[in-house]
Motif scaffolding. Sequence first.
Motif, PDB file in Angstrom:
ATOM      1  N   GLY A 195       0.798  -1.224   0.000  1.00  0.00           N
ATOM      2  CA  GLY A 195       0.000   0.000   0.000  1.00  0.00           C
ATOM      3  C   GLY A 195       0.835   1.281   0.000  1.00  0.00           C
ATOM      4  O   GLY A 195       0.448   2.277  -0.624  1.00  0.00           O
ATOM      5  N   ASP A 259       2.817 -16.755  -3.148  1.00  0.00           N
ATOM      6  CA  ASP A 259       3.865 -17.102  -4.093  1.00  0.00           C
ATOM      7  C   ASP A 259       4.932 -17.906  -3.360  1.00  0.00           C
ATOM      8  O   ASP A 259       4.920 -18.041  -2.144  1.00  0.00           O
ATOM      9  CB  ASP A 259       4.430 -15.859  -4.779  1.00  0.00           C
ATOM     10  N   GLY A 312       2.894  -7.971  -8.384  1.00  0.00           N
ATOM     11  CA  GLY A 312       1.999  -8.698  -7.476  1.00  0.00           C
ATOM     12  C   GLY A 312       1.976  -8.101  -6.081  1.00  0.00           C
ATOM     13  O   GLY A 312       0.914  -7.907  -5.499  1.00  0.00           O
ATOM     14  N   GLY A 315       0.130  -4.693  -5.416  1.00  0.00           N
ATOM     15  CA  GLY A 315      -1.321  -4.751  -5.266  1.00  0.00           C
ATOM     16  C   GLY A 315      -2.015  -3.639  -6.043  1.00  0.00           C
ATOM     17  O   GLY A 315      -1.448  -3.130  -7.009  1.00  0.00           O
ATOM     18  N   SER A 316      -3.207  -3.160  -5.637  1.00  0.00           N
ATOM     19  CA  SER A 316      -3.948  -3.739  -4.531  1.00  0.00           C
ATOM     20  C   SER A 316      -4.374  -5.183  -4.851  1.00  0.00           C
ATOM     21  O   SER A 316      -4.214  -5.618  -5.976  1.00  0.00           O
ATOM     22  CB  SER A 316      -5.203  -2.897  -4.264  1.00  0.00           C
ATOM     23  N   ARG A 317      -4.889  -5.854  -3.880  1.00  0.00           N
ATOM     24  CA  ARG A 317      -5.375  -7.203  -4.079  1.00  0.00           C
ATOM     25  C   ARG A 317      -6.357  -7.272  -5.243  1.00  0.00           C
ATOM     26  O   ARG A 317      -6.292  -8.169  -6.080  1.00  0.00           O
ATOM     27  CB  ARG A 317      -6.090  -7.678  -2.809  1.00  0.00           C
ATOM     28  N   ASN A 337       2.559 -14.082  -9.523  1.00  0.00           N
ATOM     29  CA  ASN A 337       3.688 -13.300  -9.008  1.00  0.00           C
ATOM     30  C   ASN A 337       5.030 -13.736  -9.585  1.00  0.00           C
ATOM     31  O   ASN A 337       6.045 -13.087  -9.353  1.00  0.00           O
ATOM     32  CB  ASN A 337       3.752 -13.393  -7.477  1.00  0.00           C
TER      33      ASN A 337
HETATM   34  N1  DCP Z   1       0.204 -10.060  -2.030  1.00  0.00           N
HETATM   35  C1  DCP Z   1       0.600 -11.054  -2.892  1.00  0.00           C
HETATM   36  N2  DCP Z   1       0.868 -12.297  -2.422  1.00  0.00           N
HETATM   37  C2  DCP Z   1       0.784 -12.543  -1.105  1.00  0.00           C
HETATM   38  C3  DCP Z   1       0.405 -11.538  -0.201  1.00  0.00           C
HETATM   39  C4  DCP Z   1       0.127 -10.286  -0.702  1.00  0.00           C
HETATM   40  O1  DCP Z   1       0.695 -10.832  -4.083  1.00  0.00           O
HETATM   41  N3  DCP Z   1       1.056 -13.764  -0.681  1.00  0.00           N
HETATM   42  C5  DCP Z   1      -0.045  -8.727  -2.562  1.00  0.00           C
HETATM   43  C6  DCP Z   1      -1.407  -8.187  -2.453  1.00  0.00           C
HETATM   44  C7  DCP Z   1      -1.277  -6.925  -1.661  1.00  0.00           C
HETATM   45  C8  DCP Z   1       0.212  -6.697  -1.496  1.00  0.00           C
HETATM   46  O2  DCP Z   1       0.827  -7.881  -1.885  1.00  0.00           O
HETATM   47  O3  DCP Z   1      -1.860  -5.852  -2.343  1.00  0.00           O
HETATM   48  C9  DCP Z   1       0.604  -6.352  -0.114  1.00  0.00           C
HETATM   49  O4  DCP Z   1      -0.093  -7.127   0.840  1.00  0.00           O
HETATM   50  P1  DCP Z   1      -0.723  -6.446   2.104  1.00  0.00           P
HETATM   51  O5  DCP Z   1      -1.593  -7.462   2.758  1.00  0.00           O
HETATM   52  O6  DCP Z   1       0.338  -5.832   2.932  1.00  0.00           O
HETATM   53  O7  DCP Z   1      -1.688  -5.346   1.495  1.00  0.00           O
HETATM   54  P2  DCP Z   1      -1.496  -3.799   1.273  1.00  0.00           P
HETATM   55  O8  DCP Z   1      -0.080  -3.408   1.482  1.00  0.00           O
HETATM   56  O9  DCP Z   1      -2.091  -3.521  -0.043  1.00  0.00           O
HETATM   57  O10 DCP Z   1      -2.420  -3.164   2.376  1.00  0.00           O
HETATM   58  P3  DCP Z   1      -2.075  -2.779   3.896  1.00  0.00           P
HETATM   59  O11 DCP Z   1      -2.075  -1.309   3.907  1.00  0.00           O
HETATM   60  O12 DCP Z   1      -3.199  -3.347   4.686  1.00  0.00           O
HETATM   61  O13 DCP Z   1      -0.770  -3.375   4.270  1.00  0.00           O
END
Ligand code: DCP
Length: 373
Positions: A195, A259, A312, A315-317, A337
């Motif tokens: 994020g 991943d 990957g 994000g966002s998800r 990823n």
């Molecule tokens: N992600 C991924 N594979 C994973 C875990 C996460 O590709 N095994 C991706 C999706 C998310 C990004 O990585 O967008 C970061 O994960 P976060 O859960 O930290 O999510 P954000 O950083 O987007 O939000 P936050 O502000 O809650 O940390």
Amino acid sequence: TDCSPPNAVANVSQYACQRRTTTENHNKIFTDVMEELAESSEFNESKGPCLAFRQAASVLKSLPSAVHCLEAIQGLPCLGEHTKAVMEEILTFGRSFKVEEIRCDERYQALKLFTSVFGVGPKTAEKWYRRGLRSLKEILTEPNIQLNRMQRAGFLYYSDISKAVSKAEAKALGCIIEETVHWIAPDAILALTGGFRRGKEYGHDVDFLLTMPEMGKEEGLLLHVIDRLRDQGILLYCEYQGSTFDVSKLPSCRFEDMDSFQKCFLILRLEQGQVEGERGLQRDPGDSRGWRAVRVDLVAPPVDRYAFALLGWTGSRQFGRDLRTFAQKERQMLLDNHALYDKTKKLCLPATTEKDIFAHLGLEYVEPWQRNA
Ligand code: DCP
Ligand code: MG
């Protein structure tokens, strides 16, 4: 109020990767409710409705202005009857009775509380709920509950890590990680992801990607970094996962899976004095210890996978989910990823930058700060 649909509405894509979504959300009154409904559906294992609410929220986040009437959303993709009914309620009464009902629901409250603990997923939360447990205190005092190491750390640092991490705190951690990584390997490549790379002001953790310019040199790096953080006395918790990455198993289409890169989930100690704007500040007397615990994720892909991992993990998800759906449905390609596989040509498409990946997919490049879908 003007109820004519904005001109842009006709052009809103059903895919988040064809929309530009900054952190400026003009429709928060709707999207907050929809995200709660999505979460509640997730707890009930209703995958369809969960995805539908998430997609609807994502479309509304991309709009350039606030929606004031139902006519204004005509023609927008991903807004089903259910979503429209919720929006109508909010437009008419200023609130959603459906979501208020859910917020009062005992099961929803308990599952939300339990899953807010680091290391506790929906399955464990459900198990605890079924045993009649309702509060964190009950979990900690119940003699027959076995917490794993991650969950013990989750409870130990609960008050700190359930508090949002600010951009200034993320920046301070970035400096610490950078110094540590470059002390070990001056030519290492380090990037902030998650994020904060998308320009968010707050996050639940801080995510970083690191690699080495020469293939294979990244292998021992992460363990070195962990050792060095421990030596500095700032490593409060570390869960290390070795790489299970296997080039011969590319491509994969296990969408929601983790991943397989080498990574670690950390809890680090951040001194308030190291945070910009907090230096020399008079601390709140109830918070006199002068440091906080912060969740940090470090991921170390080999350099030839770096662009895919960066895309990957940024994000966002929802943005990532729609990129993968778009690749598969519109391009007969598989994206994850690790790689992008062209099913027609039967080969993996190489990429050194995120722009390469967008280009392979025939998509206009979307900047990280426009990926807040
Ligand atoms: N992600 C991924 N594979 C994973 C875990 C996460 O590709 N095994 C991706 C999706 C998310 C990004 O990585 O967008 C970061 O994960 P976060 O859960 O930290 O999510 P954000 O950083 O987007 O939000 P936050 O502000 O809650 O940390
Ligand atoms: Mg994050």
